[in-house]
Design a protein around this motif. Sequence first.
Motif, PDB file in Angstrom:
ATOM      1  N   PHE A 138      -7.721   0.177   2.041  1.00  0.00           N
ATOM      2  CA  PHE A 138      -7.583  -1.061   1.129  1.00  0.00           C
ATOM      3  C   PHE A 138      -7.346  -2.218   1.831  1.00  0.00           C
ATOM      4  CE2 PHE A 138      -6.329   2.217  -2.255  1.00  0.00           C
ATOM      5  CZ  PHE A 138      -6.929   1.700  -3.496  1.00  0.00           C
TER       6      PHE A 138
ATOM      7  N   THR B 140       0.968  -1.099   0.109  1.00  0.00           N
ATOM      8  CA  THR B 140       0.185  -0.155  -0.014  1.00  0.00           C
ATOM      9  C   THR B 140       0.938   1.040   0.070  1.00  0.00           C
ATOM     10  OG1 THR B 140      -1.844  -1.179   1.295  1.00  0.00           O
ATOM     11  CG2 THR B 140      -1.779   1.372   1.489  1.00  0.00           C
TER      12      THR B 140
ATOM     13  N   LEU C 239      -4.093  -1.929  -8.310  1.00  0.00           N
ATOM     14  CA  LEU C 239      -5.621  -1.874  -8.247  1.00  0.00           C
ATOM     15  C   LEU C 239      -5.761  -0.121  -8.025  1.00  0.00           C
ATOM     16  CD1 LEU C 239      -6.852  -4.538  -5.510  1.00  0.00           C
ATOM     17  CD2 LEU C 239      -6.427  -4.475  -7.657  1.00  0.00           C
TER      18      LEU C 239
ATOM     19  N   THR D  71      -1.868  -1.228  -4.101  1.00  0.00           N
ATOM     20  CA  THR D  71      -2.765  -0.354  -4.018  1.00  0.00           C
ATOM     21  C   THR D  71      -1.977   1.268  -3.626  1.00  0.00           C
ATOM     22  OG1 THR D  71      -3.171  -0.295  -1.628  1.00  0.00           O
ATOM     23  CG2 THR D  71      -4.099  -1.972  -2.757  1.00  0.00           C
TER      24      THR D  71
ATOM     25  N   ILE E 287      -8.962  -5.954   0.433  1.00  0.00           N
ATOM     26  CA  ILE E 287      -8.492  -6.813  -0.164  1.00  0.00           C
ATOM     27  C   ILE E 287      -8.503  -8.137   0.560  1.00  0.00           C
ATOM     28  CG2 ILE E 287      -6.284  -7.583  -1.052  1.00  0.00           C
ATOM     29  CD1 ILE E 287      -5.811  -4.566  -1.646  1.00  0.00           C
TER      30      ILE E 287
END
Length: 340
Positions: free
Chosen positions: A190, A176, A284, A236, A194
């Motif tokens: 996130f 992330t 993503l 992410t 996930i």
Amino acid sequence: MKKISVHDAIGHVLCHDITQIIPGEIKDRAFKKGHVIKEEDVKVLLSLGKDNIYVWEKKEGYLHENEAAERLTKLAAGMGLEFSEVKEGKINFIAKYDGLLKINTDLLLKINLLDEIIIATRHNNYPVKKGDKLAATRVIPLIIDEKKIIEAEKIASGKTIVDVMPYKKVNVGIVTTGNEVYHGRIKDAFGPVIRKKVEKYGCNVIDQKIVYDDTEKICDSIKDLIDKGAQMIICTGGMSVDPDDLTPSAIKKTGANIISYGAPVLPGAMFLLAYNDDIPILGLPGCVMYAKTTIFDLVLPRVLSQDTITIEDLAGYGHGGLCLECNECTYPQCSFGKGW
């Protein structure tokens, strides 16, 4: 087969199923193919409107609908399937386990272009559950020329039409990015999303690294997770086109092969897919945090079934890739992602 009066049918073998329909109450088989007609059956048959019935006379080169359906099923069926009892020339294909439904659409079309036989399926790349009905064969006439089935068998030539690919339960690493998350200015949104989605498929998140916006740091985090045993990497944050969004370039810097940065799916246009050897790396977009269903939901089951995704696969999602963002999400029962 030959047609005879019901009154003369006692002792003869019925060559087709006979259905009983009572509106609002029942639609079921009253007599099964192969049934030997008894005296007490005559009254029932007459009540079903059967003054005459067909009894079996085996003729070389012709098949009863049920025998033809069994051969049609054999040529179409691949892995991960169970089957219903044959009934009126129809056999249902049932998922033996959870997995990704794969349909050979080219072969399916060729078979369905033949006269008097059909195979109907659910959509290709559909995530299915154990016990789901996936496909069905149907033979149109009661008696079919065997040449039609032989032609279908030649067209199939050993290839299957319907398969269920099992999911591989993999170790997942999450990277992330974003200064705002790294410095604690906002909470990471996130990670929980996930984890919930991958754990639904039996996967295990081995680690989540939260890093600031730095290409080298993001790249090193991806490599470190792979060294720790991650079999899939999910990145992410930093996936848009702003100057400080560095995730795509960091993924490329790992040496991964970028399949596509961008996909014709909404929500999910800023999606990235890459492979580091055989390890998929998914970048993503922000919509995965808040949208109920996105491109992540389309791609994840394919990746977990070890389906190598090409740029053509992603481009194909343009047909059917528009989510209607319904108040109550019914995916995968809706049209989202079903065009390819």
